[in-house]
Design an enzyme around this catalytic site. Sequence first.
Site, PDB file in Angstrom:
ATOM      1  N   HIS A  43      71.621  17.620  50.689  1.00 39.88           N
ATOM      2  CA  HIS A  43      72.665  18.576  50.313  1.00 39.88           C
ATOM      3  C   HIS A  43      72.012  19.943  50.155  1.00 39.88           C
ATOM      4  O   HIS A  43      71.257  20.170  49.212  1.00 39.88           O
ATOM      5  CB  HIS A  43      73.322  18.131  49.007  1.00 39.88           C
ATOM      6  CG  HIS A  43      74.477  18.990  48.591  1.00 39.88           C
ATOM      7  ND1 HIS A  43      75.268  18.670  47.499  1.00 39.88           N
ATOM      8  CD2 HIS A  43      74.994  20.141  49.098  1.00 39.88           C
ATOM      9  CE1 HIS A  43      76.216  19.590  47.362  1.00 39.88           C
ATOM     10  NE2 HIS A  43      76.061  20.496  48.317  1.00 39.88           N
ATOM     11  N   ARG A  45      72.569  23.083  48.862  1.00 38.62           N
ATOM     12  CA  ARG A  45      73.515  23.740  47.966  1.00 38.62           C
ATOM     13  C   ARG A  45      73.393  25.257  48.075  1.00 38.62           C
ATOM     14  O   ARG A  45      72.334  25.785  48.412  1.00 38.62           O
ATOM     15  CB  ARG A  45      73.278  23.291  46.524  1.00 38.62           C
ATOM     16  CG  ARG A  45      73.497  21.797  46.295  1.00 38.62           C
ATOM     17  CD  ARG A  45      73.332  21.445  44.827  1.00 38.62           C
ATOM     18  NE  ARG A  45      74.411  22.020  44.037  1.00 38.62           N
ATOM     19  CZ  ARG A  45      75.442  21.328  43.554  1.00 38.62           C
ATOM     20  NH1 ARG A  45      75.542  20.030  43.776  1.00 38.62           N
ATOM     21  NH2 ARG A  45      76.375  21.929  42.840  1.00 38.62           N
ATOM     22  N   HIS A  50      67.601  22.364  44.919  1.00 40.17           N
ATOM     23  CA  HIS A  50      66.609  21.341  45.293  1.00 40.17           C
ATOM     24  C   HIS A  50      66.223  21.486  46.769  1.00 40.17           C
ATOM     25  O   HIS A  50      65.165  22.012  47.070  1.00 40.17           O
ATOM     26  CB  HIS A  50      67.068  19.920  44.941  1.00 40.17           C
ATOM     27  CG  HIS A  50      68.512  19.602  45.143  1.00 40.17           C
ATOM     28  ND1 HIS A  50      69.161  19.772  46.345  1.00 40.17           N
ATOM     29  CD2 HIS A  50      69.439  19.093  44.280  1.00 40.17           C
ATOM     30  CE1 HIS A  50      70.414  19.382  46.232  1.00 40.17           C
ATOM     31  NE2 HIS A  50      70.625  18.975  44.992  1.00 40.17           N
ATOM     32  N   GLU A  70      74.971  17.488  53.810  1.00 44.98           N
ATOM     33  CA  GLU A  70      76.060  17.762  52.868  1.00 44.98           C
ATOM     34  C   GLU A  70      76.111  19.269  52.640  1.00 44.98           C
ATOM     35  O   GLU A  70      75.075  19.911  52.444  1.00 44.98           O
ATOM     36  CB  GLU A  70      75.826  17.049  51.539  1.00 44.98           C
ATOM     37  CG  GLU A  70      75.951  15.545  51.607  1.00 44.98           C
ATOM     38  CD  GLU A  70      75.859  14.909  50.234  1.00 44.98           C
ATOM     39  OE1 GLU A  70      75.885  15.635  49.221  1.00 44.98           O
ATOM     40  OE2 GLU A  70      75.750  13.673  50.163  1.00 44.98           O
ATOM     41  N   HIS A 198      78.234   7.680  46.048  1.00 50.03           N
ATOM     42  CA  HIS A 198      78.147   8.391  44.769  1.00 50.03           C
ATOM     43  C   HIS A 198      78.011   7.390  43.625  1.00 50.03           C
ATOM     44  O   HIS A 198      78.880   6.559  43.395  1.00 50.03           O
ATOM     45  CB  HIS A 198      79.332   9.312  44.485  1.00 50.03           C
ATOM     46  CG  HIS A 198      79.012  10.327  43.408  1.00 50.03           C
ATOM     47  ND1 HIS A 198      78.241  11.450  43.647  1.00 50.03           N
ATOM     48  CD2 HIS A 198      79.321  10.366  42.103  1.00 50.03           C
ATOM     49  CE1 HIS A 198      78.108  12.145  42.534  1.00 50.03           C
ATOM     50  NE2 HIS A 198      78.745  11.508  41.576  1.00 50.03           N
ATOM     51  N   ALA A 199      76.878   7.493  42.938  1.00 47.68           N
ATOM     52  CA  ALA A 199      76.553   6.699  41.741  1.00 47.68           C
ATOM     53  C   ALA A 199      76.387   5.211  42.034  1.00 47.68           C
ATOM     54  O   ALA A 199      76.406   4.393  41.109  1.00 47.68           O
ATOM     55  CB  ALA A 199      77.589   6.913  40.639  1.00 47.68           C
TER      56      ALA A 199
END
EC number: 2.6.99.2
Length: 251
Positions: A43, A45, A50, A70, A198-199
Amino acid sequence: MIELGVNIDHVATLRQARRTWEPDPAWAAMEAHLGGADGITVHLREDRRHIQDEDVRRLRELTQVKLNLEMAATDEMVGIACALRPEMAMLVPEGRHEVTTEGGLDVLAQEGRLKDVVARLADAGIVTSVFIDAELGQVEAAARIGARVCEIHTGPYAHAFHAAGRDPQSAAVVDEIDKVRRAGEAIRALGMRFNAGHALNYYNVQPIARLPEVRELHIGHAIVSRSVFTGLRDAVREMKRLMREAAGVGR
């Protein structure tokens, strides 16, 4: 056969904690591949907390499995994606205040703009995925904008699973699984690919992997966390084993 996309964002999170050059996400991608990953997810961002632009460039050059980028649906990110041409771009909501992505993209509220984004990505040969909540209206909107893949947000399921003491038979967990299942059926009926993520972790992944329509799971934090103790290759290998066991090796 069900596939595993490994998100390596948190390898970069560890590196950025010291603003140094290691651990290297590109090396992590190679280790994940050797452990059986079918794809690598990162991702990029807007705040670059990161993964950095150079990471994505190197991953595009070095990764031997498909790369899933992403990204927020901004002009800057679309430009980066079109220049680097990952196999897939997944549109996600993004807020600078959040620790991680907290919910699905509201496709319904921005169909016109997202349709243009999907068209630009398609012109560059990039498959577009949208990260959405398990809601029929969002699935239908995803089809209308031309998305070829929908990734269903499994966070509500994961939270219910944890709250129920990891009991997959609890009413709340069964309800969340059913929501994901019904969304997946709608995705497939509309001619799109059904992914989920996700998770997800080593304890809760199997009920989702068992859903007959799901084709790919994207998992990151749990695998990177396990890798601290076992190494990344073995952490990926164990997750892939659990997924295939649940799905049936032949799917």
